[in-house]
Motif scaffolding. Structure first.
Motif, short mmCIF file in Angstrom:
data_model
loop_
_atom_site.label_atom_id
_atom_site.label_comp_id
_atom_site.label_asym_id
_atom_site.label_seq_id
_atom_site.Cartn_x
_atom_site.Cartn_y
_atom_site.Cartn_z
N MET A 36 0.75 -1.04 -0.01
CA MET A 36 -0.12 0.07 -0.02
C MET A 36 1.00 1.23 0.08
SD MET A 36 -2.91 0.62 2.75
CE MET A 36 -1.94 0.89 4.18
N LYS A 59 2.30 1.77 -3.30
CA LYS A 59 1.35 2.42 -4.40
C LYS A 59 1.21 3.71 -4.03
CE LYS A 59 -3.28 1.56 -5.86
NZ LYS A 59 -4.95 1.11 -5.49
N MET A 60 1.09 4.25 -2.81
CA MET A 60 0.94 5.57 -2.47
C MET A 60 2.25 6.31 -3.08
SD MET A 60 -1.92 6.00 -1.04
CE MET A 60 -2.03 7.51 -0.49
N SER A 75 1.76 7.13 -6.59
CA SER A 75 1.04 8.04 -6.77
C SER A 75 1.51 9.42 -6.76
CB SER A 75 -0.45 7.76 -5.93
OG SER A 75 -0.70 6.60 -6.59
N LYS A 132 -8.27 11.74 -5.56
CA LYS A 132 -8.17 10.25 -5.25
C LYS A 132 -7.02 10.07 -4.31
CE LYS A 132 -9.86 9.01 -9.91
NZ LYS A 132 -9.63 8.39 -11.18
N TYR A 133 -5.82 10.52 -4.48
CA TYR A 133 -4.87 10.31 -3.69
C TYR A 133 -5.16 10.85 -2.17
CZ TYR A 133 -0.21 10.30 -1.40
OH TYR A 133 0.90 10.06 -0.62
N GLU A 187 -7.40 8.11 -0.90
CA GLU A 187 -6.85 6.82 -0.50
C GLU A 187 -6.11 6.99 0.67
OE1 GLU A 187 -6.09 2.85 -1.43
OE2 GLU A 187 -7.64 4.20 -2.37
N LYS A 204 -8.09 6.94 3.80
CA LYS A 204 -8.55 5.16 3.76
C LYS A 204 -7.47 4.63 4.33
CE LYS A 204 -8.79 1.82 1.15
NZ LYS A 204 -9.13 1.22 -0.50
N ASN A 205 -6.32 4.59 4.05
CA ASN A 205 -5.00 3.92 4.37
C ASN A 205 -4.35 4.36 6.02
OD1 ASN A 205 -4.94 2.73 1.65
ND2 ASN A 205 -3.21 4.06 0.91
#
Length: 190
Positions: A88, A91-92, A95, A136-137, A140, A143-144
Motif C-alpha cells: 500500500m 502504491k501511495m 501516486s 483520489k490520492y 486513498e 483510508k490507508n
C-alpha cells in the motif's frame, strides 16, 4: 498538499519497523528459560522442588506457553499485514511521484503562452489529471491512515504481550517435569 503527503508516508514507513522491534529478544520459553532437572531424594519417593520468583510453577509455565502461542500467532498475522501495508505504501509513493511530476509540469508552464490549441489542451488535460488524481490520492491516504491506525493498535497490543512474556516468562527457570505437565495441560485447555 505535499506536506500532508510526506507526513502520511513517514507515518506508514515508521509503522513497519515497529513489529521487527517488538520481536527482538523474544524467544520461546524453552530457549529463554533454564531447565532444572528434577531432584529426587533417595530416601523419599517424592520430588523435592523449590520455587521462588525466578522458578516457574506448572500453572505459570502453562500461562507462558499460552502467551507464547498467542504471540506467535499475532506475529504471523502482523507480518502478513505488514506486507500488505508495505505494498500500500509503495502504491501511495508511486501516486505521489506521479502527482509531483505533473505538479512540476504545471508550475513550469503556469504563465506560459501557448502557441497552439494542442499545447493548451495538453496543459488543461494535465490540470484535470492533477486535480482528479490529487482528490483520489487524498481519499486513498485517509483510508490507508485508518488501516494503518488499526494495524498500529494491533502492534501495540502485540508489544504489550511481548513485554509481559519477557517479564513473566523470559529467563526464568522451570523444572523439566513441570514443563511436561504444563504442555499436557495446555493441550487439554486449547
Amino acid at each position: 498538499m505535499n506536506r500532508n503527503i510526506c507526513i502520511c508516508i513517514v507515518i506508514f514507513a515508521a509503522s513497519f519497523s515497529q513489529i521487527s522491534e517488538a520481536k527482538k529478544g523474544l524467544g520461546s520459553i524453552v530457549r529463554m528459560g533454564r531447565a532444572i532437572p528434577h531432584n529426587t531424594n533417595s530416601n523419599s519417593n517424592y520430588e523435592t522442588k523449590i520455587y521462588n520468583a525466578n522458578t516457574l510453577s506448572v500453572i505459570q509455565i502453562e500461562k507462558c506457553l499460552k502467551l507464547e502461542k498467542e504471540i506467535d500467532e499475532a506475529n504471523t498475522e502482523l507480518t502478513v499485514e505488514s506486507d500488505i501495508l508495505e505494498k500500500m505504501l509503495n502504491k501511495m509513493q508511486e501516486s505521489q511521484n506521479n502527482l509531483e511530476k505533473v505538479e512540476k509540469y504545471l508550475i513550469t508552464n503556469k504563465n506560459s503562452e501557448f502557441h497552439s490549441q494542442e499545447e493548451l489542451d495538453k496543459y488543461n488535460k494535465a490540470v484535470k489529471y492533477y486535480n482528479d488524481s490529487a482528490d483520489k490520492y487524498s481519499l486513498e491516504a485517509n483510508k490507508n491512515k485508518k488501516i494503518e491506525d488499526e494495524y498500529n493498535g494491533r502492534v501495540s497490543i502485540f508489544n504489550q504481550a511481548v513485554a509481559k512474556f519477557s517479564n513473566e516468562c523470559g529467563g526464568k527457570s522451570y523444572y523439566v517435569t513441570d514443563m511436561a505437565i504444563a504442555k499436557r495441560l495446555s493441550l487439554i485447555h486449547i
